[in-house]
Design a protein around this motif. Structure first.
Motif, PDB file in Angstrom:
ATOM      1  N   GLY A  13     -27.846   6.334  15.577  1.00  0.00           N
ATOM      2  CA  GLY A  13     -26.665   6.412  16.429  1.00  0.00           C
ATOM      3  C   GLY A  13     -25.663   7.448  15.949  1.00  0.00           C
ATOM      4  N   GLU A  14     -24.525   7.457  16.572  1.00  0.00           N
ATOM      5  CA  GLU A  14     -23.474   8.423  16.241  1.00  0.00           C
ATOM      6  C   GLU A  14     -22.717   7.982  14.995  1.00  0.00           C
ATOM      7  OE1 GLU A  14     -22.781  11.303  17.819  1.00  0.00           O
ATOM      8  OE2 GLU A  14     -24.483  10.955  19.149  1.00  0.00           O
ATOM      9  N   THR A  15     -22.181   8.966  14.263  1.00  0.00           N
ATOM     10  CA  THR A  15     -21.372   8.648  13.100  1.00  0.00           C
ATOM     11  C   THR A  15     -19.969   8.232  13.555  1.00  0.00           C
ATOM     12  OG1 THR A  15     -20.648  10.937  12.878  1.00  0.00           O
ATOM     13  CG2 THR A  15     -22.593  10.288  11.635  1.00  0.00           C
ATOM     14  N   ILE A  16     -19.304   7.430  12.746  1.00  0.00           N
ATOM     15  CA  ILE A  16     -17.958   6.976  13.083  1.00  0.00           C
ATOM     16  C   ILE A  16     -16.970   8.134  12.984  1.00  0.00           C
ATOM     17  CG2 ILE A  16     -16.068   5.448  12.376  1.00  0.00           C
ATOM     18  CD1 ILE A  16     -18.231   3.484  11.432  1.00  0.00           C
ATOM     19  N   LEU A  17     -17.076   8.892  11.884  1.00  0.00           N
ATOM     20  CA  LEU A  17     -16.193  10.039  11.690  1.00  0.00           C
ATOM     21  C   LEU A  17     -16.902  11.313  12.124  1.00  0.00           C
ATOM     22  CD1 LEU A  17     -14.867   9.173   8.131  1.00  0.00           C
ATOM     23  CD2 LEU A  17     -13.681   8.866  10.286  1.00  0.00           C
ATOM     24  N   PRO A  18     -16.183  12.251  12.715  1.00  0.00           N
ATOM     25  CA  PRO A  18     -16.828  13.499  13.106  1.00  0.00           C
ATOM     26  C   PRO A  18     -17.183  14.329  11.872  1.00  0.00           C
ATOM     27  CG  PRO A  18     -14.478  13.623  13.490  1.00  0.00           C
ATOM     28  CD  PRO A  18     -14.779  12.214  13.087  1.00  0.00           C
ATOM     29  N   VAL A  19     -18.179  15.165  12.001  1.00  0.00           N
ATOM     30  CA  VAL A  19     -18.579  16.046  10.917  1.00  0.00           C
ATOM     31  C   VAL A  19     -17.464  17.073  10.726  1.00  0.00           C
ATOM     32  CG1 VAL A  19     -20.300  17.729  10.166  1.00  0.00           C
ATOM     33  CG2 VAL A  19     -21.001  15.732  11.487  1.00  0.00           C
ATOM     34  N   PRO A  20     -16.964  17.239   9.472  1.00  0.00           N
ATOM     35  CA  PRO A  20     -15.852  18.178   9.269  1.00  0.00           C
ATOM     36  C   PRO A  20     -16.278  19.621   9.521  1.00  0.00           C
ATOM     37  CG  PRO A  20     -16.632  17.336   7.168  1.00  0.00           C
ATOM     38  CD  PRO A  20     -17.346  16.580   8.241  1.00  0.00           C
ATOM     39  N   THR A  24     -11.803  22.641   7.715  1.00  0.00           N
ATOM     40  CA  THR A  24     -11.494  21.371   7.073  1.00  0.00           C
ATOM     41  C   THR A  24     -12.129  21.314   5.692  1.00  0.00           C
ATOM     42  OG1 THR A  24     -11.483  20.328   9.245  1.00  0.00           O
ATOM     43  CG2 THR A  24     -11.610  18.871   7.339  1.00  0.00           C
ATOM     44  N   LYS A  25     -13.360  21.774   5.574  1.00  0.00           N
ATOM     45  CA  LYS A  25     -14.041  21.788   4.276  1.00  0.00           C
ATOM     46  C   LYS A  25     -13.309  22.701   3.297  1.00  0.00           C
ATOM     47  CE  LYS A  25     -18.667  20.778   5.972  1.00  0.00           C
ATOM     48  NZ  LYS A  25     -20.019  21.289   6.162  1.00  0.00           N
ATOM     49  N   ILE A  26     -12.870  23.863   3.766  1.00  0.00           N
ATOM     50  CA  ILE A  26     -12.134  24.794   2.905  1.00  0.00           C
ATOM     51  C   ILE A  26     -10.835  24.156   2.436  1.00  0.00           C
ATOM     52  CG2 ILE A  26     -10.876  26.991   2.894  1.00  0.00           C
ATOM     53  CD1 ILE A  26     -13.087  28.095   4.729  1.00  0.00           C
ATOM     54  N   ALA A  27     -10.133  23.476   3.340  1.00  0.00           N
ATOM     55  CA  ALA A  27      -8.879  22.815   2.976  1.00  0.00           C
ATOM     56  C   ALA A  27      -9.121  21.703   1.964  1.00  0.00           C
ATOM     57  CB  ALA A  27      -8.197  22.264   4.226  1.00  0.00           C
ATOM     58  N   LEU A  28     -10.175  20.936   2.138  1.00  0.00           N
ATOM     59  CA  LEU A  28     -10.493  19.863   1.196  1.00  0.00           C
ATOM     60  C   LEU A  28     -10.839  20.411  -0.183  1.00  0.00           C
ATOM     61  CD1 LEU A  28     -12.614  17.473   3.440  1.00  0.00           C
ATOM     62  CD2 LEU A  28     -10.327  17.074   2.548  1.00  0.00           C
ATOM     63  N   VAL A  29     -11.625  21.471  -0.231  1.00  0.00           N
ATOM     64  CA  VAL A  29     -11.991  22.081  -1.512  1.00  0.00           C
ATOM     65  C   VAL A  29     -10.756  22.667  -2.189  1.00  0.00           C
ATOM     66  CG1 VAL A  29     -13.290  23.982  -2.568  1.00  0.00           C
ATOM     67  CG2 VAL A  29     -14.394  22.493  -0.901  1.00  0.00           C
TER      68      VAL A  29
END
Length: 53
Positions: A13-20, A24-29
């Motif tokens: 099924g679908e994931t609860i959270l969308p794939v970043p 968003t990945k750059i900001a998290l890193v």
């Protein structure tokens, strides 16, 4: 009886959270690097106060 599924990646099924996204990945890193560097400075500061009074 054995037929290939139409979309094999949808088994769970679908994931609860969308794939970043890429931004968003750059900001998290960047945030993680900032936090680690801040922590390293604090540890170094504490260690120098402990060693040298």
């Amino acid at each position: 009886m054995l037929e290939p599924s139409s979309e094999p990646h949808r088994i769970y099924g679908e994931t609860i959270l969308p794939v970043p996204g890429k931004k968003t990945k750059i900001a998290l890193v960047a945030g993680l690097r900032f936090r680690i560097s801040f922590y390293a400075v604090e540890v170094k500061k504490t260690a120098s106060e402990y060693l040298f009074g």
